[in-house]
Design a protein around this motif. Sequence first.
Motif, short mmCIF file in Angstrom:
data_model
loop_
_atom_site.label_atom_id
_atom_site.label_comp_id
_atom_site.label_asym_id
_atom_site.label_seq_id
_atom_site.Cartn_x
_atom_site.Cartn_y
_atom_site.Cartn_z
N THR A 135 33.56 -1.30 21.07
CA THR A 135 34.25 -0.64 19.95
C THR A 135 33.31 0.30 19.22
O THR A 135 33.70 1.41 18.82
CB THR A 135 34.80 -1.70 18.98
OG1 THR A 135 35.67 -2.60 19.70
CG2 THR A 135 35.58 -1.05 17.85
N PHE A 139 33.80 4.63 19.01
CA PHE A 139 33.79 5.57 17.90
C PHE A 139 32.57 6.48 17.93
O PHE A 139 32.67 7.66 17.58
CB PHE A 139 33.83 4.80 16.57
CG PHE A 139 35.17 4.17 16.28
CD1 PHE A 139 36.24 4.95 15.89
CD2 PHE A 139 35.35 2.80 16.41
CE1 PHE A 139 37.48 4.38 15.61
CE2 PHE A 139 36.57 2.22 16.14
CZ PHE A 139 37.64 3.01 15.75
N SER A 140 31.42 5.96 18.34
CA SER A 140 30.21 6.78 18.35
C SER A 140 30.27 7.87 19.40
O SER A 140 29.66 8.93 19.23
CB SER A 140 28.97 5.90 18.58
OG SER A 140 29.03 5.28 19.84
N ASN A 142 33.09 9.36 20.24
CA ASN A 142 34.28 10.17 19.93
C ASN A 142 35.38 10.02 20.98
O ASN A 142 36.11 10.96 21.26
CB ASN A 142 33.90 11.65 19.80
CG ASN A 142 33.17 11.96 18.51
OD1 ASN A 142 33.33 11.25 17.51
ND2 ASN A 142 32.33 12.98 18.53
N HIS A 144 37.97 8.20 20.53
CA HIS A 144 39.26 8.22 19.82
C HIS A 144 39.75 9.65 19.64
O HIS A 144 40.96 9.90 19.67
CB HIS A 144 39.11 7.52 18.46
CG HIS A 144 38.05 8.09 17.57
ND1 HIS A 144 36.70 8.07 17.89
CD2 HIS A 144 38.14 8.69 16.36
CE1 HIS A 144 36.01 8.63 16.92
NE2 HIS A 144 36.85 9.03 15.98
N HIS A 145 38.83 10.61 19.49
CA HIS A 145 39.25 12.02 19.42
C HIS A 145 39.82 12.46 20.76
O HIS A 145 40.86 13.14 20.82
CB HIS A 145 38.05 12.90 19.04
CG HIS A 145 37.57 12.68 17.65
ND1 HIS A 145 36.37 13.19 17.20
CD2 HIS A 145 38.11 12.01 16.61
CE1 HIS A 145 36.19 12.84 15.93
NE2 HIS A 145 37.24 12.11 15.56
#
Length: 272
Positions: A135, A139-140, A142, A144-145
Amino acid sequence: MISLSSKELVGLIMAFIWPLTRILGLIAIAPPFGNSSIPRRIKIAFGIVLALIITPGIPPFINADPVSLSGVMILTQQLIIGLGMGFVMRLVFAAIELAGSMIGMTMGLGFASFFDPQSRGNTSALAQLLVLIATVLFFSLNVHHAMLIALMDSFKTIPVSMTLQNGFDFHRLAIWGEQIFIYGLKLSLPLIAALLLTNVALGILTRAAPQLNVFGIGFTITISVGFLILGMILPYLTLPIENLFQYGVETMQSLGKVIQHPLPPVVKPIPS
């Protein structure tokens, strides 16, 4: 003064509802958005904001009565597409959970389990450790982008229509399901191999010294070696998990049979 007919008003509402249904389908199941600890109102609000951003830039829709059979069919299809795209990323985390469960059982920590709000079941402690690490990387890097970009591109590769003949690839989604076992085994293979050698060494020790209580010391040795090897290989798990995220986003993008736009860079390199 702006005046709209009832037909135009219904068209504007449907132009918002159909993309919103696909977006909410992805948010409902794709981690980390689909985590049950996130309130539903937050998920719905996030989906509405995304729909307001995405809707003006997607191709025009067909005219269909929302209360007719065709309108209900389109709504159902958008929900299936969103759930399918979210299911792809959910399988990525499921593969990581499987690797942690296999490592935990091999180390003898299969009993160390607790309730997981994401899967709503009992998972091993090592599985949760790997999921938390994944997780953070999610996020680190990116990812999710990139997942949201793949969702936006899906409205071009899988347009809103009454049929999915030229859009959603169910076969691709089914084939992706087998990757949970392949990548789960690959991630856990180094530690399983090390513990196998440890068990072989304990077996040889038992034959050489039968009076030695292997059952008393074997459990401690197995756990100690497991944590030692896990600490050694943990920094090297970044690249396989990064590749797994890359493959997952590419699979989301390729669920549309006709790819019109190449996939943008998914992850940024980790600074050294």
